[in-house]
Write a protein that holds these residues in place. Structure first.
Motif, PDB file in Angstrom:
ATOM      1  N   ASP A 127       8.946   1.083   6.063  1.00  0.00           N
ATOM      2  CA  ASP A 127       9.079  -0.363   5.803  1.00  0.00           C
ATOM      3  C   ASP A 127       9.079  -0.553   4.291  1.00  0.00           C
ATOM      4  OD1 ASP A 127       8.904  -0.767   8.534  1.00  0.00           O
ATOM      5  OD2 ASP A 127       6.753  -1.237   8.483  1.00  0.00           O
ATOM      6  N   LEU A 128       9.854  -1.524   3.806  1.00  0.00           N
ATOM      7  CA  LEU A 128      10.001  -1.709   2.367  1.00  0.00           C
ATOM      8  C   LEU A 128      10.088  -3.185   2.013  1.00  0.00           C
ATOM      9  CD1 LEU A 128      10.689  -0.672  -0.532  1.00  0.00           C
ATOM     10  CD2 LEU A 128      13.080  -0.557   0.207  1.00  0.00           C
ATOM     11  N   TRP A 129       9.338  -3.583   0.991  1.00  0.00           N
ATOM     12  CA  TRP A 129       9.361  -4.944   0.481  1.00  0.00           C
ATOM     13  C   TRP A 129       9.605  -4.926  -1.027  1.00  0.00           C
ATOM     14  CZ3 TRP A 129       6.050  -3.161   4.107  1.00  0.00           C
ATOM     15  CH2 TRP A 129       5.853  -3.908   5.282  1.00  0.00           C
ATOM     16  N   ILE A 130      10.344  -5.879  -1.527  1.00  0.00           N
ATOM     17  CA  ILE A 130      10.340  -6.227  -2.950  1.00  0.00           C
ATOM     18  C   ILE A 130       9.763  -7.626  -3.024  1.00  0.00           C
ATOM     19  CG2 ILE A 130      11.702  -6.714  -5.001  1.00  0.00           C
ATOM     20  CD1 ILE A 130      13.667  -4.600  -4.168  1.00  0.00           C
ATOM     21  N   GLU A 131       8.656  -7.744  -3.776  1.00  0.00           N
ATOM     22  CA  GLU A 131       7.849  -8.967  -3.728  1.00  0.00           C
ATOM     23  C   GLU A 131       7.452  -9.207  -2.264  1.00  0.00           C
ATOM     24  OE1 GLU A 131       6.538 -10.624  -6.333  1.00  0.00           O
ATOM     25  OE2 GLU A 131       7.398  -9.059  -7.551  1.00  0.00           O
ATOM     26  N   ASN A 132       7.601 -10.414  -1.744  1.00  0.00           N
ATOM     27  CA  ASN A 132       7.194 -10.663  -0.354  1.00  0.00           C
ATOM     28  C   ASN A 132       8.386 -10.667   0.596  1.00  0.00           C
ATOM     29  OD1 ASN A 132       8.361 -12.968  -1.281  1.00  0.00           O
ATOM     30  ND2 ASN A 132       6.786 -14.379  -0.522  1.00  0.00           N
ATOM     31  N   HIS A 133       9.507 -10.113   0.153  1.00  0.00           N
ATOM     32  CA  HIS A 133      10.709 -10.075   0.981  1.00  0.00           C
ATOM     33  C   HIS A 133      10.882  -8.680   1.578  1.00  0.00           C
ATOM     34  CE1 HIS A 133      11.502 -13.887  -0.867  1.00  0.00           C
ATOM     35  NE2 HIS A 133      12.671 -14.005  -0.263  1.00  0.00           N
ATOM     36  N   LYS A 146       6.906  -9.335 -13.785  1.00  0.00           N
ATOM     37  CA  LYS A 146       6.284  -8.281 -13.000  1.00  0.00           C
ATOM     38  C   LYS A 146       6.957  -8.203 -11.636  1.00  0.00           C
ATOM     39  CE  LYS A 146       2.048  -6.473 -10.972  1.00  0.00           C
ATOM     40  NZ  LYS A 146       0.655  -6.740 -10.530  1.00  0.00           N
ATOM     41  N   ILE A 147       7.338  -7.002 -11.232  1.00  0.00           N
ATOM     42  CA  ILE A 147       8.019  -6.785  -9.971  1.00  0.00           C
ATOM     43  C   ILE A 147       7.156  -5.885  -9.094  1.00  0.00           C
ATOM     44  CG2 ILE A 147      10.125  -5.975  -8.851  1.00  0.00           C
ATOM     45  CD1 ILE A 147      10.519  -8.337 -10.815  1.00  0.00           C
ATOM     46  N   ASN A 148       6.862  -6.329  -7.886  1.00  0.00           N
ATOM     47  CA  ASN A 148       6.047  -5.569  -6.941  1.00  0.00           C
ATOM     48  C   ASN A 148       6.929  -4.951  -5.866  1.00  0.00           C
ATOM     49  OD1 ASN A 148       3.163  -6.272  -7.790  1.00  0.00           O
ATOM     50  ND2 ASN A 148       4.098  -8.290  -7.607  1.00  0.00           N
ATOM     51  N   ILE A 149       6.820  -3.640  -5.710  1.00  0.00           N
ATOM     52  CA  ILE A 149       7.518  -2.913  -4.651  1.00  0.00           C
ATOM     53  C   ILE A 149       6.466  -2.342  -3.722  1.00  0.00           C
ATOM     54  CG2 ILE A 149       8.989  -0.930  -4.113  1.00  0.00           C
ATOM     55  CD1 ILE A 149      10.210  -1.274  -6.930  1.00  0.00           C
ATOM     56  N   THR A 150       6.593  -2.598  -2.433  1.00  0.00           N
ATOM     57  CA  THR A 150       5.640  -2.096  -1.449  1.00  0.00           C
ATOM     58  C   THR A 150       6.368  -1.265  -0.414  1.00  0.00           C
ATOM     59  OG1 THR A 150       4.291  -4.087  -1.728  1.00  0.00           O
ATOM     60  CG2 THR A 150       3.817  -2.705   0.186  1.00  0.00           C
ATOM     61  N   VAL A 151       5.831  -0.072  -0.152  1.00  0.00           N
ATOM     62  CA  VAL A 151       6.404   0.838   0.839  1.00  0.00           C
ATOM     63  C   VAL A 151       5.326   1.180   1.854  1.00  0.00           C
ATOM     64  CG1 VAL A 151       7.348   3.148   1.209  1.00  0.00           C
ATOM     65  CG2 VAL A 151       8.041   1.828  -0.804  1.00  0.00           C
ATOM     66  N   ASP A 152       5.639   1.034   3.120  1.00  0.00           N
ATOM     67  CA  ASP A 152       4.725   1.437   4.197  1.00  0.00           C
ATOM     68  C   ASP A 152       5.371   2.614   4.914  1.00  0.00           C
ATOM     69  OD1 ASP A 152       3.071   1.746   6.398  1.00  0.00           O
ATOM     70  OD2 ASP A 152       2.725  -0.411   6.622  1.00  0.00           O
ATOM     71  N   LEU A 153       4.747   3.797   4.809  1.00  0.00           N
ATOM     72  CA  LEU A 153       5.313   5.000   5.424  1.00  0.00           C
ATOM     73  C   LEU A 153       4.996   5.111   6.903  1.00  0.00           C
ATOM     74  CD1 LEU A 153       4.579   7.631   2.625  1.00  0.00           C
ATOM     75  CD2 LEU A 153       6.699   6.370   3.043  1.00  0.00           C
ATOM     76  N   ASN A 154       3.938   4.404   7.352  1.00  0.00           N
ATOM     77  CA  ASN A 154       3.583   4.369   8.778  1.00  0.00           C
ATOM     78  C   ASN A 154       3.330   5.753   9.366  1.00  0.00           C
ATOM     79  OD1 ASN A 154       3.762   1.449   9.494  1.00  0.00           O
ATOM     80  ND2 ASN A 154       5.877   1.719   8.775  1.00  0.00           N
ATOM     81  N   ILE A 155       2.685   6.632   8.576  1.00  0.00           N
ATOM     82  CA  ILE A 155       2.387   7.969   9.114  1.00  0.00           C
ATOM     83  C   ILE A 155       0.918   8.370   8.937  1.00  0.00           C
ATOM     84  CG2 ILE A 155       4.735   8.860   8.853  1.00  0.00           C
ATOM     85  CD1 ILE A 155       3.799  10.251   6.277  1.00  0.00           C
ATOM     86  N   GLY A 156       0.148   7.571   8.212  1.00  0.00           N
ATOM     87  CA  GLY A 156      -1.251   7.908   7.960  1.00  0.00           C
ATOM     88  C   GLY A 156      -2.019   6.670   7.580  1.00  0.00           C
ATOM     89  N   ASN A 157      -3.084   6.833   6.773  1.00  0.00           N
ATOM     90  CA  ASN A 157      -3.847   5.659   6.339  1.00  0.00           C
ATOM     91  C   ASN A 157      -4.212   5.699   4.851  1.00  0.00           C
ATOM     92  OD1 ASN A 157      -5.823   7.609   6.301  1.00  0.00           O
ATOM     93  ND2 ASN A 157      -6.879   6.863   8.138  1.00  0.00           N
ATOM     94  N   ALA A 158      -3.538   6.561   4.081  1.00  0.00           N
ATOM     95  CA  ALA A 158      -3.841   6.678   2.659  1.00  0.00           C
ATOM     96  C   ALA A 158      -2.930   5.765   1.842  1.00  0.00           C
ATOM     97  CB  ALA A 158      -3.671   8.120   2.201  1.00  0.00           C
ATOM     98  N   GLU A 159      -3.446   5.359   0.650  1.00  0.00           N
ATOM     99  CA  GLU A 159      -2.704   4.459  -0.225  1.00  0.00           C
ATOM    100  C   GLU A 159      -2.631   5.013  -1.639  1.00  0.00           C
ATOM    101  OE1 GLU A 159      -4.372   0.562  -0.216  1.00  0.00           O
ATOM    102  OE2 GLU A 159      -4.252   0.326   1.962  1.00  0.00           O
TER     103      GLU A 159
END
Length: 397
Positions: free
Chosen positions: A333-339, A363-376
């Motif tokens: 899963d991938l977001w740029i800002e809240n999109h 400031k630009i926030n990129i969020t990636v959820d790998l959905n395979i574990g629980n580490a950040e």
């Protein structure tokens, strides 16, 4: 914990100064930090195998866990300067020890600037004699350590630890050649907390991994740089013991100061217009999460896309894929800002005009959820601009 106005000399018993010694045309280029009493010390250094002469001197000085003064020059890195460079670093150490009437082994030395140029040592030694700590403006030190930086970088915090007010201050320089493994900048942290050097070193090494080592500007690791921490104990708090409540408060302060300085360095990357923060969620391990996050902010294609305000998420996916970490290509899963742009690796429809407006922010926030574990993990970088090329094309001249 409270953020306050102040300088690297804000903790009890510290003073600092900076002046123009003639290494630069006009700007301040020589600085010193001094503690009234010998301070417990810890340091981390660049992993570049080619290391500048001042690092050799400082490593020897810090080896016994005690430092009382730090002298820093900018404009000349004193790197790749052979035996002459080592002699010059030793001369700086001796001059400060003589001036302050302290042991030579209690003086750390740092330099930053152009590699391969012989340091005008007589100008430096004259400057050391002229430093006047009694009538100094401590913030001049913040100016004296800069090279291509556009601004100083400092943070001061206080907190009550075991009934005593403890102050911690940090100052850093860094704008280009930023890809620490530690380190690619100069950073100095002072505190009046009572803590032993061994525990201080352990905290520094741990927090370096999640702060200073998680920034990148251009992928280059410098020959010179370090993070140096001094704790002189003059807050008179009881000795901080590992895993105590006092320890947890101190670590919280230290992490905040380190992360703040790290983000300031990333934001001030040469020619940068935007700070990029990449956060990786639900990875297999914390180290892999940090690695992927750093690959994202370090990607030249991601950096140029952010500069061009282009929501080209394919460049982010590419960086994730070549990071060499555990991933499931079908679960991202991938977001740029809240999109959200991807759901389980499937592209989602988004408003490109609106996204371009979001990418115009500083400031630009990129969020990636790998959905395979629980580490950040999280990393910080900046965009890659025309100005970066200009600054570095003309750096030597």
């Amino acid at each position: 914990m409270e953020i306050i106005e102040g300088t690297i000399a804000s903790p009890k018993g510290f003073n600092a100064a900076g002046l123009h010694a003639g290494l630069k045309k006009v700007k301040k280029d020589l600085g010193m930090i001094y503690s009234e009493v010998p301070a417990q010390a810890a340091a981390v250094y660049t992993t570049n195998q080619i290391q500048a002469a001042p690092l050799t001197i400082t490593k020897e000085a810090v080896a016994d866990g005690q430092i009382q003064a730090v002298v820093v020059n900018s404009a000349y890195a004193n790197a790749c300067t052979g035996e002459k460079g080592l002699e010059h670093a030793q001369a700086m150490q001796r001059a400060v020890a003589k001036k302050m009437q302290i042991a030579e082994k209690d003086v750390a030395v740092a330099s930053t600037g152009v590699i391969g140029k012989i340091l005008p040592i007589e100008k430096v030694l004259t400057g050391i004699k002229q430093i006047d700590l009694e009538n100094s403006v401590p913030s001049d030190f913040h100016q004296a350590i800069l090279t291509t930086d556009t601004t100083t970088k400092e943070i001061v915090v206080t907190a009550e630890i075991n009934g005593q007010v403890v102050t911690m201050a940090g100052v850093a320089k860094g704008s280009g050649m930023i890809h620490p493994n530690m380190a690619t900048m100069l950073a100095f942290i002072t505190t009046d907390a009572h803590i032993q050097s061994g525990l201080l070193q352990e905290i520094l090494a741990s927090k370096t991994e999640t702060t200073f080592n998680q920034i990148t500007v251009d992928g280059d690791t410098s020959t010179n740089d370090m993070v140096l921490v001094l704790a002189n104990g003059l807050a008179e708090n009881p000795l901080i013991e590992k895993n105590s409540t006092a320890y947890r408060k101190f670590v919280e302060m230290f992490e905040f100061v380190s992360e703040t300085l790290a983000k300031m360095i990333a934001k001030d990357g040469e020619g940068a217009t935007k700070l990029i923060e990449a956060k990786v969620l639900n990875a297999a391990t914390a180290s892999e999460a940090r690695l992927i996050a750093k690959k994202i902010v370090g990607s030249s294609l991601v950096k140029t896309a952010i500069f061009g305000e282009d929501p080209n998420w394919g460049r982010i996916i590419c960086a994730i894929g070549y990071a060499g970490s555990t991933t499931d290509p079908n679960k991202i899963d991938l977001w740029i800002e809240n999109h959200q742009l991807l759901s389980h690796s499937q592209p989602l429809i988004f408003d490109e005009v609106q996204m371009k407006d979001l990418l115009a922010q500083e400031k630009i926030n990129i969020t990636v959820d790998l959905n395979i574990g629980n580490a950040e993990g999280v990393a910080w970088g900046c965009d890659l601009t025309y100005k970066y090329v200009e600054v570095n094309a003309l750096y030597h001249t």
